[in-house]
Enzyme design. Structure first.
Site, mmCIF file in Angstrom:
data_model
loop_
_atom_site.group_PDB
_atom_site.id
_atom_site.type_symbol
_atom_site.label_atom_id
_atom_site.label_comp_id
_atom_site.label_asym_id
_atom_site.label_seq_id
_atom_site.Cartn_x
_atom_site.Cartn_y
_atom_site.Cartn_z
ATOM 1 N N LYS A 42 -3.505 -0.344 22.283
ATOM 2 C CA LYS A 42 -4.313 0.830 21.963
ATOM 3 C C LYS A 42 -3.962 1.960 22.930
ATOM 4 O O LYS A 42 -4.205 1.853 24.133
ATOM 5 C CB LYS A 42 -5.801 0.486 22.049
ATOM 6 C CG LYS A 42 -6.210 -0.616 21.060
ATOM 7 C CD LYS A 42 -7.660 -0.981 21.170
ATOM 8 C CE LYS A 42 -8.011 -1.638 22.473
ATOM 9 N NZ LYS A 42 -9.373 -2.208 22.504
ATOM 10 N N THR A 77 -17.960 7.921 22.658
ATOM 11 C CA THR A 77 -17.012 6.900 22.191
ATOM 12 C C THR A 77 -17.334 5.513 22.731
ATOM 13 O O THR A 77 -16.475 4.638 22.747
ATOM 14 C CB THR A 77 -15.591 7.292 22.621
ATOM 15 O OG1 THR A 77 -15.571 7.476 24.059
ATOM 16 C CG2 THR A 77 -15.136 8.580 21.947
ATOM 17 N N GLY A 98 -18.157 1.837 22.885
ATOM 18 C CA GLY A 98 -18.052 0.750 21.921
ATOM 19 C C GLY A 98 -16.840 0.791 21.022
ATOM 20 O O GLY A 98 -16.742 -0.003 20.077
ATOM 21 N N THR A 99 -15.881 1.671 21.309
ATOM 22 C CA THR A 99 -14.725 1.776 20.406
ATOM 23 C C THR A 99 -13.909 0.488 20.346
ATOM 24 O O THR A 99 -13.504 0.049 19.268
ATOM 25 C CB THR A 99 -13.812 2.938 20.836
ATOM 26 O OG1 THR A 99 -13.525 2.815 22.236
ATOM 27 C CG2 THR A 99 -14.456 4.279 20.573
ATOM 28 N N GLY A 100 -13.635 -0.119 21.510
ATOM 29 C CA GLY A 100 -12.809 -1.321 21.522
ATOM 30 C C GLY A 100 -13.471 -2.488 20.819
ATOM 31 O O GLY A 100 -12.831 -3.203 20.034
ATOM 32 N N CYS A 101 -14.755 -2.699 21.084
ATOM 33 C CA CYS A 101 -15.505 -3.772 20.424
ATOM 34 C C CYS A 101 -15.527 -3.547 18.912
ATOM 35 O O CYS A 101 -15.321 -4.483 18.116
ATOM 36 C CB CYS A 101 -16.935 -3.814 20.940
ATOM 37 S SG CYS A 101 -17.104 -3.977 22.722
#
Length: 265
Positions: free
Chosen positions: A174, A205, A207-210
């Site tokens: 990412k 932003t 919580g984007t990865g989860c």
């Protein structure tokens, strides 16, 4: 009607923006039935993580077996696992489960707070990543796990090969922390898929990865291939970031239900 079944093994976010809470919201929004194994509990809000407490391995194992042995599962997603003992427990569990696994090797929070003990890194490298269908590290996690530092798009390929050498079948690097477009690289070492989206002017932003990892797991549970699931998840997270909203005094969350709030045409 039987909904596709997705299981998240991760930490709880008391502020509701990331972790188990974000995972379950994403799974619901994408038409799957989300189930959970809580590995750690955090005291967390829009300003950061004030503390976390890991659950004992036997509690994590009992939750996992309770769900999988009775209900079953069609995809698993792992997130915050906190300690070496939990990483080792979860790696053993997913290695014995006949379902695709998305490993989000969570090391630090959006605010820079550590969420994984340094003593757990060898277990992530040697046990968890080899059990993964897909790993989804951000650039900080790539450096934490491999020592590779990425400063531009050209470095994404080197990062991908370094993570693939640790054993996952696919890796999604990412590149959201790089300047310019939000570009990610998905590869299995042979096929490459470059995914681009415009960089959005929105600081909310959390919580984007989860959310991205859970959206991919939802796609895999529906029977999509890894590239199909990742492309669908990229579209979903881009919309969720665009709709991110302020909450508290710090960084707000992405909007997991953004599609439900679109005007009807």
């Amino acid at each position: 009607m039987r909904l596709p079944l997705v299981l998240t093994v991760a930490g709880s976010d008391s502020g509701g923006g990331a972790g188990i809470q974000a995972d379950l919201k994403t799974m619901l929004a994408l038409g799957t039935h989300g189930m959970s194994v809580i590995a750690a509990v955090t005291a967390q809000n829009s300003r950061g993580v004030q503390g976390y407490w890991e659950l004992p391995p036997e509690a994590v194992r009992a939750q996992y077996r309770s769900v999988v042995d009775d209900i079953g599962v069609q995809a698993v997603k792992t997130g915050m696992l906190a300690s070496a003992s939990l990483v080792e427990t979860v790696a053993e569990l997913i290695a014995g489960t006949d379902a695709p696994v998305v490993v989000d090797p969570v090391g630090v929070s959006k605010h820079g707070d550590p969420l994984l003990a340094r003593s757990a890194l060898d277990s992530v490298r040697g046990l968890l990543l080899p059990a993964a269908t897909l790993a989804t590290p951000n650039l900080d996690e790539v450096t934490q796990l491999t020592g590779v530092e990425v400063v531009d798009e050209r470095g994404l390929r080197e990062a991908a090969h370094a993570i693939l050498a640790l054993g996952p079948r696919w890796v999604l690097i990412k590149g959201g922390h790089l300047p310019g477009d939000a570009v990610d690289l998905l590869t299995d070492g042979t096929d490459e898929h470059w995914l681009r989206a415009p960089r959005l002017d929105n600081r909310h932003t959390h919580g984007t990865g989860c959310t991205l990892a859970s959206a991919i797991a939802a796609g895999l549970a529906k029977g999509l291939t890894v590239p199909e699931a990742v492309r669908a998840a990229k579209e979903y997270i881009t919309g969720a970031i665009a709709a991110g909203f302020p909450l508290g005094g710090g960084i707000g969350p992405v909007d997991h239900g953004w599609r439900f709030r679109q005007p009807l045409s």
